[in-house]
Design an enzyme around this catalytic site. Structure first.
Site, PDB file in Angstrom:
ATOM      1  N   HIS A  13     -21.142 -24.799 -18.349  1.00 54.25           N
ATOM      2  CA  HIS A  13     -19.931 -23.998 -18.263  1.00 54.25           C
ATOM      3  C   HIS A  13     -18.619 -25.162 -18.342  1.00 54.25           C
ATOM      4  CE1 HIS A  13     -16.903 -20.688 -17.567  1.00 54.25           C
ATOM      5  NE2 HIS A  13     -17.926 -19.964 -18.308  1.00 54.25           N
TER       6      HIS A  13
ATOM      7  N   ASP B 124     -24.985 -16.007 -19.305  1.00 55.63           N
ATOM      8  CA  ASP B 124     -25.793 -15.472 -20.393  1.00 55.63           C
ATOM      9  C   ASP B 124     -27.278 -15.810 -20.036  1.00 55.63           C
ATOM     10  OD1 ASP B 124     -23.708 -14.259 -22.017  1.00 55.63           O
ATOM     11  OD2 ASP B 124     -22.966 -16.381 -22.503  1.00 55.63           O
TER      12      ASP B 124
HETATM   13  N1  CMC Z   1     -27.504 -28.342 -22.739  1.00 52.99           N
HETATM   14  C1  CMC Z   1     -27.557 -29.491 -22.892  1.00 52.99           C
HETATM   15  N2  CMC Z   1     -26.578 -30.376 -22.625  1.00 52.99           N
HETATM   16  C2  CMC Z   1     -25.606 -29.635 -22.314  1.00 52.99           C
HETATM   17  C3  CMC Z   1     -25.253 -28.161 -22.338  1.00 52.99           C
HETATM   18  C4  CMC Z   1     -26.276 -27.452 -22.545  1.00 52.99           C
HETATM   19  N3  CMC Z   1     -26.242 -26.280 -22.718  1.00 52.99           N
HETATM   20  N4  CMC Z   1     -24.070 -28.024 -21.927  1.00 52.99           N
HETATM   21  C5  CMC Z   1     -23.255 -29.190 -21.907  1.00 52.99           C
HETATM   22  N5  CMC Z   1     -24.039 -30.280 -21.928  1.00 52.99           N
HETATM   23  C6  CMC Z   1     -23.753 -31.755 -22.122  1.00 52.99           C
HETATM   24  C7  CMC Z   1     -22.987 -32.158 -23.248  1.00 52.99           C
HETATM   25  O1  CMC Z   1     -23.819 -32.430 -24.350  1.00 52.99           O
HETATM   26  C8  CMC Z   1     -22.059 -33.153 -22.668  1.00 52.99           C
HETATM   27  O2  CMC Z   1     -23.031 -34.220 -22.580  1.00 52.99           O
HETATM   28  P1  CMC Z   1     -22.226 -35.936 -22.746  1.00 52.99           P
HETATM   29  O3  CMC Z   1     -21.161 -35.735 -21.497  1.00 52.99           O
HETATM   30  O4  CMC Z   1     -23.428 -36.673 -22.533  1.00 52.99           O
HETATM   31  O5  CMC Z   1     -21.660 -35.736 -23.845  1.00 52.99           O
HETATM   32  C9  CMC Z   1     -21.827 -32.415 -21.235  1.00 52.99           C
HETATM   33  O6  CMC Z   1     -22.891 -31.587 -20.765  1.00 52.99           O
HETATM   34  C10 CMC Z   1     -20.497 -31.821 -21.176  1.00 52.99           C
HETATM   35  O7  CMC Z   1     -20.535 -30.671 -22.223  1.00 52.99           O
HETATM   36  P2  CMC Z   1     -19.429 -30.371 -23.062  1.00 52.99           P
HETATM   37  O8  CMC Z   1     -19.788 -29.810 -24.257  1.00 52.99           O
HETATM   38  O9  CMC Z   1     -18.171 -31.423 -23.052  1.00 52.99           O
HETATM   39  O10 CMC Z   1     -18.943 -29.134 -22.193  1.00 52.99           O
HETATM   40  P3  CMC Z   1     -17.915 -27.993 -22.599  1.00 52.99           P
HETATM   41  O11 CMC Z   1     -17.116 -27.637 -21.452  1.00 52.99           O
HETATM   42  O12 CMC Z   1     -16.988 -28.357 -23.790  1.00 52.99           O
HETATM   43  O13 CMC Z   1     -18.747 -26.878 -23.330  1.00 52.99           O
HETATM   44  C11 CMC Z   1     -20.186 -25.167 -23.141  1.00 52.99           C
HETATM   45  C12 CMC Z   1     -19.203 -25.416 -22.383  1.00 52.99           C
HETATM   46  C13 CMC Z   1     -20.526 -23.577 -22.334  1.00 52.99           C
HETATM   47  C14 CMC Z   1     -19.650 -24.770 -24.410  1.00 52.99           C
HETATM   48  C15 CMC Z   1     -21.571 -25.940 -23.108  1.00 52.99           C
HETATM   49  O14 CMC Z   1     -22.047 -26.101 -21.682  1.00 52.99           O
HETATM   50  C16 CMC Z   1     -22.717 -25.216 -23.882  1.00 52.99           C
HETATM   51  O15 CMC Z   1     -22.617 -25.596 -24.998  1.00 52.99           O
HETATM   52  N6  CMC Z   1     -23.527 -24.442 -23.294  1.00 52.99           N
HETATM   53  C17 CMC Z   1     -24.674 -23.669 -24.058  1.00 52.99           C
HETATM   54  C18 CMC Z   1     -24.063 -22.363 -24.734  1.00 52.99           C
HETATM   55  C19 CMC Z   1     -23.648 -21.527 -23.737  1.00 52.99           C
HETATM   56  O16 CMC Z   1     -24.523 -21.240 -22.900  1.00 52.99           O
HETATM   57  N7  CMC Z   1     -22.522 -20.745 -23.849  1.00 52.99           N
HETATM   58  C20 CMC Z   1     -22.130 -19.635 -22.743  1.00 52.99           C
HETATM   59  C21 CMC Z   1     -21.007 -20.075 -21.717  1.00 52.99           C
HETATM   60  S1  CMC Z   1     -20.757 -19.034 -20.400  1.00 52.99           S
HETATM   61  C22 CMC Z   1     -20.312 -17.383 -20.967  1.00 52.99           C
HETATM   62  C23 CMC Z   1     -19.683 -17.420 -22.171  1.00 52.99           C
HETATM   63  O17 CMC Z   1     -18.521 -17.926 -22.347  1.00 52.99           O
HETATM   64  O18 CMC Z   1     -19.898 -16.590 -23.166  1.00 52.99           O
END
Ligand code: CMC
Length: 393
Positions: free
Chosen positions: A270, A327
């Site tokens: 998140h 989720d």
């Molecule tokens: N699985 C594997 N690695 C992850 C995940 C994951 N679910 N989420 C983040 N990371 C890693 C990402 O690859 C990055 O690694 P590095 O620093 O080595 O590049 C690091 O963690 C930071 O991630 P980010 O993409 O910069 O984080 P963000 O704040 O931009 O994204 C997120 C947040 C929710 C989009 C992301 O965690 C994600 O894609 N999660 C999976 C989809 C998900 O469950 N979404 C629902 C979010 S909560 C409710 C909602 O909003 O609907």
């Protein structure tokens, strides 16, 4: 043009002030209008929370009754709207149907389109709160080839939705109070979450002074994506895939960690929470109770819990502070209730609706509101000489 700061993904930029929802991502705290989410989820009815979010205070008994009554009288759709559903193919995704039909409300509700007029603003709020469950249920009925079930206004908001979703004219519908309670809780937990992608979309689109129906339709589109609300459906797909792949959890953990593999653990991570998402904590414990009572055991739920346990011990997830989000376990409950997975994000939208409305209203009540218009850092070509078509290669 002055100095422009770049903030990729708006990670550190506040686009607005707001007094609706407080989140402390480090400590895992979520409050609506100052009230703890845990308390609201345990003690409130969804419409009470909707009122709180939209108008800022918990309603008195009279205010709540008036709010309920105003919503009840708008649950029907214009009969002409049934033609819209009939035109969609049976395999249409319910989120595409929902955003389209909510957008079409602007065609049928022409006397409540002006966001600057308090009476029209109010009418559009009642109409949308009332009609979204009907639209969601009709979309589902159309997809499975069953007749539409009209709303029953003596039922509560959650009862009515389950009734429209599952009742069939040929049989007496038996409402399960456990499922009504679970739905009520899930909708409350989804009701608001600050400036997330869909809420920002509603504010962005609404800032042009377009009507509420169009702004919410944009929010529904934003929610559908897998990085946002679409993650609840994607998460169940992922769990089913792991189960079918010999329950090989390690393989999928490795894929999620691989920087060259786009795969991510759905329902994990998140932008704001760097601790356990408080909503996921509640949902997991409700899933525990509900599954035990209704089904006994659910192999997908067992798999999800094991996946969480393994991930939370893995340095990759520990270092990045990646925990289950809202989720991760919600789909387990929806599945137990008999709701198909392509409806999961629709349920998220029904829950988030009061939050979207609250932000839209807060924006319009802000003195000197301006249109949202982010800047950019241009990195393209400077001026280039034009090349006529015949000379291009
Ligand atoms: N699985 C594997 N690695 C992850 C995940 C994951 N679910 N989420 C983040 N990371 C890693 C990402 O690859 C990055 O690694 P590095 O620093 O080595 O590049 C690091 O963690 C930071 O991630 P980010 O993409 O910069 O984080 P963000 O704040 O931009 O994204 C997120 C947040 C929710 C989009 C992301 O965690 C994600 O894609 N999660 C999976 C989809 C998900 O469950 N979404 C629902 C979010 S909560 C409710 C909602 O909003 O609907």
């Amino acid at each position: 043009t002055g100095y422009i700061t770049l903030d990729d993904g708006f990670a550190n930029t506040g686009g607005t002030t707001s007094s609706i929802t407080y989140i402390d991502g480090e400590k895992g705290i979520l409050r609506y209008r100052g009230y703890r989410i845990e308390e609201l989820a345990e003690r409130c009815d969804f419409l009470e929370v909707a009122y709180l979010l939209i108008y800022g205070e918990l309603p008195t008994a009279d205010q709540l009754e008036e709010f309920r009554d105003n919503i009840r009288r708008h649950t029907l759709l214009h009969e002409g709207m049934k033609q819209l559903f009939a035109g969609f193919p049976p395999d249409a995704h319910p989120m595409a149907i929902l955003s389209s039909v909510v957008g079409a409300l602007a065609i049928y509700c022409k006397d409540s389109l002006d966001p600057l007029d308090e009476a029209q603003r109010q009418l559009s709020i009642y109409r949308l709160m009332a009609k979204m469950p009907t639209i969601a249920a009709f979309g589902y009925k159309q997809s499975i080839g069953q007749p539409f079930v009209y709303p029953q206004n003596h039922l509560t908001y959650c009862q009515n939705f389950l009734y429209m979703l599952f009742a069939v004219p040929s049989e007496r519908y038996r409402m399960d109070p456990d499922y009504v309670e679970a739905l009520n809780l899930l909708l409350i937990l989804h009701a608001d979450h600050g400036q997330n992608c869909s809420t920002s979309a509603v504010r962005m689109v609404g800032s042009s002074n377009v009507n509420l129906f169009s702004a919410i339709s944009a929010g529904i589109c934003a929610l559908w994506g897998q990085l946002h609300g679409g993650a609840n459906e994607a998460c169940i797909n992922m769990l089913e895939q792991i189960l079918a792949d010999n329950r090989n959890i390690g393989k999928y953990i490795d894929k999620a960690k691989d920087p060259n593999d786009p795969f991510r653990l759905m329902g994990f991570g998140h932008r704001i929470y760097k601790n356990y998402d408080p909503r996921a904590k509640i949902i997991k414990s409700v899933a525990d109770r509900l599954i035990a009572k209704k089904i006994g055991t659910d192999p997908l739920f067992e798999l999800a819990k094991e996946l969480e346990e393994i991930a939370l011990k893995d340095p990759y997830f520990v270092e990045r502070k990646l925990y289950p989000n809202v989720d991760f376990y919600s789909g387990i409950i929806y599945r137990a209730m008999g709701i198909p997975k392509n409806m999961f994000t629709v349920l998220f939208a029904l829950g988030r609706l009061p939050g979207w409305i609250a932000h839209w209203r807060e924006m319009h009540l802000t003195p000197n509101k301006r249109i949202h218009r982010p800047r950019q850092l241009y990195i393209g070509y400077p001026e280039r000489p034009f090349v006529p078509l015949i000379k291009r290669s």
